[in-house]
Design an enzyme around this catalytic site. Sequence first.
Site, PDB file in Angstrom:
ATOM      1  N   TRP A  28      -8.019  12.266  -0.372  1.00 54.63           N
ATOM      2  CA  TRP A  28      -8.072  12.799  -1.734  1.00 54.63           C
ATOM      3  C   TRP A  28      -9.376  13.576  -1.967  1.00 54.63           C
ATOM      4  O   TRP A  28      -9.406  14.621  -2.594  1.00 54.63           O
ATOM      5  CB  TRP A  28      -7.959  11.635  -2.727  1.00 54.63           C
ATOM      6  N   ARG A  29     -10.455  13.013  -1.420  1.00 54.39           N
ATOM      7  CA  ARG A  29     -11.778  13.593  -1.679  1.00 54.39           C
ATOM      8  C   ARG A  29     -12.252  14.492  -0.545  1.00 54.39           C
ATOM      9  O   ARG A  29     -13.436  14.841  -0.478  1.00 54.39           O
ATOM     10  CB  ARG A  29     -12.788  12.444  -1.884  1.00 54.39           C
ATOM     11  N   TYR A  61      -4.089  17.605  -3.167  1.00 57.36           N
ATOM     12  CA  TYR A  61      -5.497  17.260  -2.937  1.00 57.36           C
ATOM     13  C   TYR A  61      -6.316  18.525  -2.665  1.00 57.36           C
ATOM     14  O   TYR A  61      -5.973  19.340  -1.822  1.00 57.36           O
ATOM     15  CB  TYR A  61      -5.658  16.269  -1.782  1.00 57.36           C
ATOM     16  N   ARG A 133       4.300  11.436  -7.878  1.00 54.29           N
ATOM     17  CA  ARG A 133       4.473  10.804  -9.199  1.00 54.29           C
ATOM     18  C   ARG A 133       5.873  11.143  -9.666  1.00 54.29           C
ATOM     19  O   ARG A 133       6.372  12.222  -9.386  1.00 54.29           O
ATOM     20  CB  ARG A 133       3.453  11.342 -10.218  1.00 54.29           C
ATOM     21  N   SER A 162       5.125   6.962  -4.865  1.00 51.82           N
ATOM     22  CA  SER A 162       3.811   6.587  -5.383  1.00 51.82           C
ATOM     23  C   SER A 162       3.869   6.615  -6.899  1.00 51.82           C
ATOM     24  O   SER A 162       4.477   7.531  -7.470  1.00 51.82           O
ATOM     25  CB  SER A 162       2.755   7.570  -4.872  1.00 51.82           C
ATOM     26  N   ASN A 163       3.250   5.641  -7.511  1.00 48.65           N
ATOM     27  CA  ASN A 163       3.157   5.578  -8.978  1.00 48.65           C
ATOM     28  C   ASN A 163       4.537   5.485  -9.637  1.00 48.65           C
ATOM     29  O   ASN A 163       4.717   5.974 -10.755  1.00 48.65           O
ATOM     30  CB  ASN A 163       2.384   6.792  -9.509  1.00 48.65           C
ATOM     31  N   GLN A 184       3.225   3.427  -2.978  1.00 45.54           N
ATOM     32  CA  GLN A 184       1.766   3.628  -3.046  1.00 45.54           C
ATOM     33  C   GLN A 184       1.282   3.516  -4.478  1.00 45.54           C
ATOM     34  O   GLN A 184       1.131   4.511  -5.177  1.00 45.54           O
ATOM     35  CB  GLN A 184       1.363   4.984  -2.437  1.00 45.54           C
ATOM     36  N   GLY A 267     -11.132   5.263   0.821  1.00 45.84           N
ATOM     37  CA  GLY A 267     -11.288   6.589   0.209  1.00 45.84           C
ATOM     38  C   GLY A 267     -12.587   7.274   0.579  1.00 45.84           C
ATOM     39  O   GLY A 267     -12.790   8.439   0.246  1.00 45.84           O
ATOM     40  N   SER A 268     -13.483   6.559   1.266  1.00 46.96           N
ATOM     41  CA  SER A 268     -14.780   7.133   1.612  1.00 46.96           C
ATOM     42  C   SER A 268     -14.621   8.359   2.505  1.00 46.96           C
ATOM     43  O   SER A 268     -13.700   8.439   3.312  1.00 46.96           O
ATOM     44  CB  SER A 268     -15.633   6.087   2.340  1.00 46.96           C
TER      45      SER A 268
HETATM   46  P1  NAP Z   1     -11.882   4.033  -3.271  1.00 46.32           P
HETATM   47  O1  NAP Z   1     -12.145   3.403  -1.936  1.00 46.32           O
HETATM   48  O2  NAP Z   1     -11.526   3.149  -4.390  1.00 46.32           O
HETATM   49  O3  NAP Z   1     -13.151   4.891  -3.698  1.00 46.32           O
HETATM   50  C1  NAP Z   1     -13.805   5.719  -2.780  1.00 46.32           C
HETATM   51  C2  NAP Z   1     -15.090   6.217  -3.417  1.00 46.32           C
HETATM   52  O4  NAP Z   1     -16.046   5.151  -3.389  1.00 46.32           O
HETATM   53  C3  NAP Z   1     -15.677   7.393  -2.660  1.00 46.32           C
HETATM   54  O5  NAP Z   1     -16.169   8.340  -3.587  1.00 46.32           O
HETATM   55  C4  NAP Z   1     -16.828   6.755  -1.905  1.00 46.32           C
HETATM   56  O6  NAP Z   1     -17.914   7.639  -1.701  1.00 46.32           O
HETATM   57  C5  NAP Z   1     -17.240   5.675  -2.891  1.00 46.32           C
HETATM   58  N1  NAP Z   1     -18.060   4.648  -2.222  1.00 46.32           N
HETATM   59  C6  NAP Z   1     -19.330   4.328  -2.577  1.00 46.32           C
HETATM   60  N2  NAP Z   1     -19.830   3.392  -1.757  1.00 46.32           N
HETATM   61  C7  NAP Z   1     -18.875   3.113  -0.851  1.00 46.32           C
HETATM   62  C8  NAP Z   1     -18.817   2.231   0.253  1.00 46.32           C
HETATM   63  N3  NAP Z   1     -19.853   1.465   0.603  1.00 46.32           N
HETATM   64  N4  NAP Z   1     -17.695   2.167   0.959  1.00 46.32           N
HETATM   65  C9  NAP Z   1     -16.633   2.945   0.632  1.00 46.32           C
HETATM   66  N5  NAP Z   1     -16.624   3.816  -0.409  1.00 46.32           N
HETATM   67  C10 NAP Z   1     -17.746   3.903  -1.154  1.00 46.32           C
HETATM   68  O7  NAP Z   1     -10.711   5.053  -2.971  1.00 46.32           O
HETATM   69  P2  NAP Z   1     -10.273   6.490  -3.576  1.00 46.32           P
HETATM   70  O8  NAP Z   1     -11.028   7.546  -2.885  1.00 46.32           O
HETATM   71  O9  NAP Z   1     -10.300   6.468  -5.064  1.00 46.32           O
HETATM   72  O10 NAP Z   1      -8.760   6.510  -3.108  1.00 46.32           O
HETATM   73  C11 NAP Z   1      -8.439   6.258  -1.726  1.00 46.32           C
HETATM   74  C12 NAP Z   1      -7.230   7.040  -1.314  1.00 46.32           C
HETATM   75  O11 NAP Z   1      -6.112   6.644  -2.090  1.00 46.32           O
HETATM   76  C13 NAP Z   1      -7.291   8.560  -1.522  1.00 46.32           C
HETATM   77  O12 NAP Z   1      -7.994   9.248  -0.504  1.00 46.32           O
HETATM   78  C14 NAP Z   1      -5.832   8.915  -1.493  1.00 46.32           C
HETATM   79  O13 NAP Z   1      -5.358   8.960  -0.162  1.00 46.32           O
HETATM   80  C15 NAP Z   1      -5.218   7.730  -2.226  1.00 46.32           C
HETATM   81  N6  NAP Z   1      -4.988   8.021  -3.659  1.00 46.32           N
HETATM   82  C16 NAP Z   1      -3.702   8.165  -4.069  1.00 46.32           C
HETATM   83  C17 NAP Z   1      -3.407   8.392  -5.396  1.00 46.32           C
HETATM   84  C18 NAP Z   1      -1.962   8.517  -5.805  1.00 46.32           C
HETATM   85  O14 NAP Z   1      -1.679   8.860  -6.960  1.00 46.32           O
HETATM   86  N7  NAP Z   1      -1.061   8.218  -4.933  1.00 46.32           N
HETATM   87  C19 NAP Z   1      -4.450   8.490  -6.354  1.00 46.32           C
HETATM   88  C20 NAP Z   1      -5.765   8.336  -5.916  1.00 46.32           C
HETATM   89  C21 NAP Z   1      -6.018   8.087  -4.564  1.00 46.32           C
HETATM   90  P3  NAP Z   1     -18.347   8.108  -0.209  1.00 46.32           P
HETATM   91  O15 NAP Z   1     -17.336   9.101   0.218  1.00 46.32           O
HETATM   92  O16 NAP Z   1     -19.694   8.697  -0.421  1.00 46.32           O
HETATM   93  O17 NAP Z   1     -18.404   6.888   0.678  1.00 46.32           O
END
Ligand code: NAP
Length: 303
Positions: A28-29, A61, A133, A162-163, A184, A267-268
Amino acid sequence: MSLLPPPPASRLLGDSGLAISPIAWGMWRLTEGGATADQAARRVHAALDAGITLLDTADIYGFGDSGFGAAESLLGEVLRAEPALRQRMVLATKGGIRPPLPYDQSPDYLAQAIDASLQRLGVETIDLWQVHRPDILAHPQEVARALDDAVAAGKIRALGVSNFTVMQTAALNHFLGRKLVASQPEISPLRLACFENGELDQAMMLGLTPLAWSPLGGGRLADPQSPRDKAVAAALDAVARDQGVSRMAAAYGWLMAHPAGIVPIVGSQNPARIAEGMEALKVRWSRQDWYGVLVAARGEALP
Ligand code: NAP
């Protein structure tokens, strides 16, 4: 005190026959901050080299910063430069969000969106294609027909949602020839809805693999600010300290301990933190500690 079963080292994605790691990595990021193909490749390698084989993206994304399709295109660039990587991953993407509508799951658009994803990714087949969605204006029978056609054409190996609500999942699954293998939803120690709204029970009933998005609450668990977030972090820290892992690994492990076999999507975008996801496999939970985190998140005892 007896412990909950450990997560398996490998598992199947629903009944697709596809073997996946018990933890996934998400993109996503990926395009945030204008990431280059080299940076993207380092992240892909970090995941695969650590043993994380399920990689999740979506056509939308990149939309906010680099444009619709940008994350898929960047991954496509990585795969074109190193085609052997494709064989090492189970590739998941999503479609059905169409800005600014916001959603479109009409058969014509779905067919077009799937073809566009294949083209951007530069692959012949998507392993898991997910409806991102629900489009309230799409009849599930029409959606099912479009998705079955894409499976029959060899463009998609397996399907997910998803959702979706429990009934939206049931309705689509009812009409599909090739049934769903994954769902998801957002699941984390900070987002508990799925534990109570029937989504995880339905996943177990239908044999869907639940993929948890934002397993750290979008990063809030890494830097908790509210009293509730701090209480959840403290409950995770107690277990993490005991077992010599990070709070993040404990959070992923907490999800993985659920009997539905939740697969957290890391998500990192930091290679070391991506690889660290696999540390979650080391964490063993007692019922007491598991419920301790749940109660901290609820803010009140269970009845
Ligand atoms: P998350 O793991 O909840 O959050 C990740 C964020 O936390 C990143 O910005 C990361 O930054 C930060 N972070 C800070 N410290 C960290 C640490 N020690 N370890 C890991 N992360 C840390 O997940 P998310 O990125 O929100 O979502 C994960 C995945 O879910 C997405 O990539 C996507 O594939 C999926 N997703 C799906 C939907 C949907 O509607 N289906 C919606 C949202 C997400 P850094 O990169 O700097 O580590």
